[in-house]
Scaffold this motif. Structure first.
Motif, PDB file in Angstrom:
ATOM      1  N   ASP A 183       0.890  -1.395   0.147  1.00 64.69           N
ATOM      2  CA  ASP A 183       0.027  -0.060  -0.013  1.00 64.69           C
ATOM      3  C   ASP A 183       0.862   1.304  -0.070  1.00 64.69           C
ATOM      4  N   SER A 184       1.907   1.200   0.326  1.00 65.71           N
ATOM      5  CA  SER A 184       3.027   2.345   0.160  1.00 65.71           C
ATOM      6  C   SER A 184       4.630   1.615   0.181  1.00 65.71           C
ATOM      7  N   VAL A 185       5.114   2.280  -0.354  1.00 68.71           N
ATOM      8  CA  VAL A 185       6.653   2.248  -0.254  1.00 68.71           C
ATOM      9  C   VAL A 185       7.404   3.381  -0.240  1.00 68.71           C
ATOM     10  N   THR A 186       8.296   3.501   0.726  1.00 69.12           N
ATOM     11  CA  THR A 186       9.323   4.528   1.077  1.00 69.12           C
ATOM     12  C   THR A 186      10.857   4.455   0.900  1.00 69.12           C
ATOM     13  N   VAL A 187      11.363   5.327   0.291  1.00 64.16           N
ATOM     14  CA  VAL A 187      12.805   5.168  -0.047  1.00 64.16           C
ATOM     15  C   VAL A 187      13.500   6.512   0.655  1.00 64.16           C
ATOM     16  N   ILE A 188      14.594   6.326   1.346  1.00 64.51           N
ATOM     17  CA  ILE A 188      15.383   7.202   1.735  1.00 64.51           C
ATOM     18  C   ILE A 188      16.784   7.220   1.218  1.00 64.51           C
ATOM     19  N   SER A 189      17.288   8.092   0.320  1.00 67.77           N
ATOM     20  CA  SER A 189      18.576   8.190  -0.298  1.00 67.77           C
ATOM     21  C   SER A 189      19.195   9.588  -0.502  1.00 67.77           C
ATOM     22  N   GLU A 190      20.549   9.500  -0.833  1.00 67.79           N
ATOM     23  CA  GLU A 190      21.056  10.873  -0.997  1.00 67.79           C
ATOM     24  C   GLU A 190      20.569  11.327  -2.421  1.00 67.79           C
ATOM     25  N   ASP A 191      20.093  10.792  -3.277  1.00 62.05           N
ATOM     26  CA  ASP A 191      19.557  11.017  -4.704  1.00 62.05           C
ATOM     27  C   ASP A 191      18.116  10.971  -4.874  1.00 62.05           C
ATOM     28  N   SER A 192      17.358  11.879  -5.019  1.00 64.78           N
ATOM     29  CA  SER A 192      15.930  11.897  -5.149  1.00 64.78           C
ATOM     30  C   SER A 192      15.553  10.999  -6.544  1.00 64.78           C
ATOM     31  N   GLY A 193      16.322  11.136  -7.382  1.00 67.97           N
ATOM     32  CA  GLY A 193      15.971  10.424  -8.691  1.00 67.97           C
ATOM     33  C   GLY A 193      16.016   9.004  -8.484  1.00 67.97           C
ATOM     34  N   LEU A 194      17.013   8.718  -7.771  1.00 70.72           N
ATOM     35  CA  LEU A 194      17.071   7.140  -7.411  1.00 70.72           C
ATOM     36  C   LEU A 194      16.015   6.849  -6.600  1.00 70.72           C
ATOM     37  N   PRO A 218      24.472   1.757  -1.594  1.00 70.89           N
ATOM     38  CA  PRO A 218      24.820   2.592  -0.465  1.00 70.89           C
ATOM     39  C   PRO A 218      24.098   3.722   0.088  1.00 70.89           C
ATOM     40  N   ASP A 219      23.995   3.743   1.315  1.00 68.78           N
ATOM     41  CA  ASP A 219      23.225   4.838   1.965  1.00 68.78           C
ATOM     42  C   ASP A 219      21.807   4.871   1.349  1.00 68.78           C
ATOM     43  N   THR A 220      21.247   3.867   1.326  1.00 67.83           N
ATOM     44  CA  THR A 220      19.683   3.667   0.688  1.00 67.83           C
ATOM     45  C   THR A 220      19.169   3.014   1.687  1.00 67.83           C
ATOM     46  N   GLU A 221      17.750   3.357   2.181  1.00 74.44           N
ATOM     47  CA  GLU A 221      17.010   2.579   3.029  1.00 74.44           C
ATOM     48  C   GLU A 221      15.514   2.565   2.663  1.00 74.44           C
TER      49      GLU A 221
END
Length: 245
Positions: A183-194, A218-221
Motif C-alpha cells: 500500500d506504500s513504499v518509502t525510500v530514503i537516499s541521497e539522490d531523489s531521482g534514485l 550504499p546509503d539507501t533505505e
C-alpha cells in the motif's frame, strides 16, 4: 537526454520494474482511470487484450540515445515513453544540486511525495519529514534527515474504484495490472531521482527481492507497508526514525 539515459539505467537496476517505455500501457490505464473518476457508475477495467497488445511495444531496447548526434529516437514506431515514475524525483535532485552549487547549505524542498534536504536546519537539528499513513490522513512515522531525500509512493495517490475495488496507478509490468503487494513504499537516499525510481520498482517486486536490492545500494533505505498492513524495513531505516515513533 540525461533523464532518458538515467531512466534506462534505472530499468536495469530494477530488472524492468521501472520501465519508461511502458507509455502505451500506462496511457490505457490513465484513460480508464480518468473516465472512472469522472463517471464512477460506469467505471471499468481496460480489456486485457488491449493491454497485451500495447505490451508488445514496451522494450527498453527500442530507446536509443545518440549523444554524438544529439538525438533520441525509438526503434519501434509504436513505442511510447512515460517518464512519470522518475521525472519529478530527477528534477528535484537537479534543483538540489543547483542550490548547492549556488552556496545553499540549508534547505528543505517538498515536491509532492518527494522531499529533499540540504544540510540541517539553521539551529543544527535534523529536518523532520512525516511519512503518510496509507490508511489515514495522519503520519505512519516521522524520519529525520540531513542531506537525504525521502520519497513515498502509495496506492492512495491516484486511483479509481471498479465494483468496490480500488485500482491505483502503479502498474506491474509482469501482470499489466496495478501491483497488489503493497500500500506504500518509502525510500530514503541521497539522490531523489534514485529514490523516485526505486519506489516504483520496489512496488512491483517481492519484498525479499526488494530488500536485497536496497541492501546492495550504499546509503539507501526503504520501508514497505504490505497490503495486509504489516511493515518491513531495511536494515538501517530505523536509524532515521525520530524518538517520537
Amino acid at each position: 537526454m540525461d533523464l532518458i539515459e538515467y531512466a534506462i539505467g534505472m530499468d536495469a537496476l530494477t530488472h524492468g520494474r521501472m520501465n519508461v517505455a511502458m507509455g502505451d500501457v500506462l496511457a490505457i490505464w490513465q484513460s480508464y482511470r480518468e473516465a472512472g473518476v469522472e463517471q464512477p457508475e460506469a467505471a471499468a477495467l481496460p480489456p486485457m487484450d488491449q493491454l497485451e497488445a500495447a505490451n508488445e511495444h514496451v522494450g527498453i531496447d527500442s530507446v536509443v540515445v545518440d549523444r554524438a548526434a544529439g538525438t533520441l529516437y525509438l526503434r519501434d514506431p509504436e513505442a511510447r515513453l512515460d517518464v512519470g515514475a522518475i521525472a519529478k524525483g530527477y528534477a528535484a535532485q537537479k534543483a538540489v544540486e543547483a542550490m548547492e552549487a549556488a552556496g545553499v547549505s540549508s534547505m528543505l524542498l517538498s515536491v509532492g511525495g518527494n522531499v529533499c534536504s540540504i544540510g540541517t536546519r539553521a539551529d543544527g537539528s535534523s529536518w523532520k519529514v512525516g511519512i503518510r499513513d496509507p490508511y489515514s490522513d495522519g503520519n505512519l512515522c516521522v524520519v529525520q534527515v540531513d542531506g537525504q531525500s525521502v520519497v513515498t509512493s502509495g496506492t492512495y495517490e491516484r486511483y479509481y474504484t471498479v465494483d468496490g475495488r480500488r485500482y491505483h496507478h502503479i502498474i506491474d509490468p509482469a501482470t499489466l495490472m496495478p501491483s497488489t503487494r503493497y500500500d506504500s513504499v518509502t525510500v530514503i537516499s541521497e539522490d531523489s531521482g534514485l529514490a523516485d525510481a526505486l519506489t516504483t520498482g520496489l512496488f512491483c517486486m517481492p519484498v525479499d527481492e526488494g530488500m536485497a536490492l536496497i541492501e546492495s545500494l550504499p546509503d539507501t533505505e526503504a520501508l514497505w507497508v504490505l497490503s495486509d498492513g504489516s511493515q518491513r524495513m531495511s536494515g538501517g531505516f530505523s536509524n532515521y526514525l525520530t524518538a517520537q515513533n
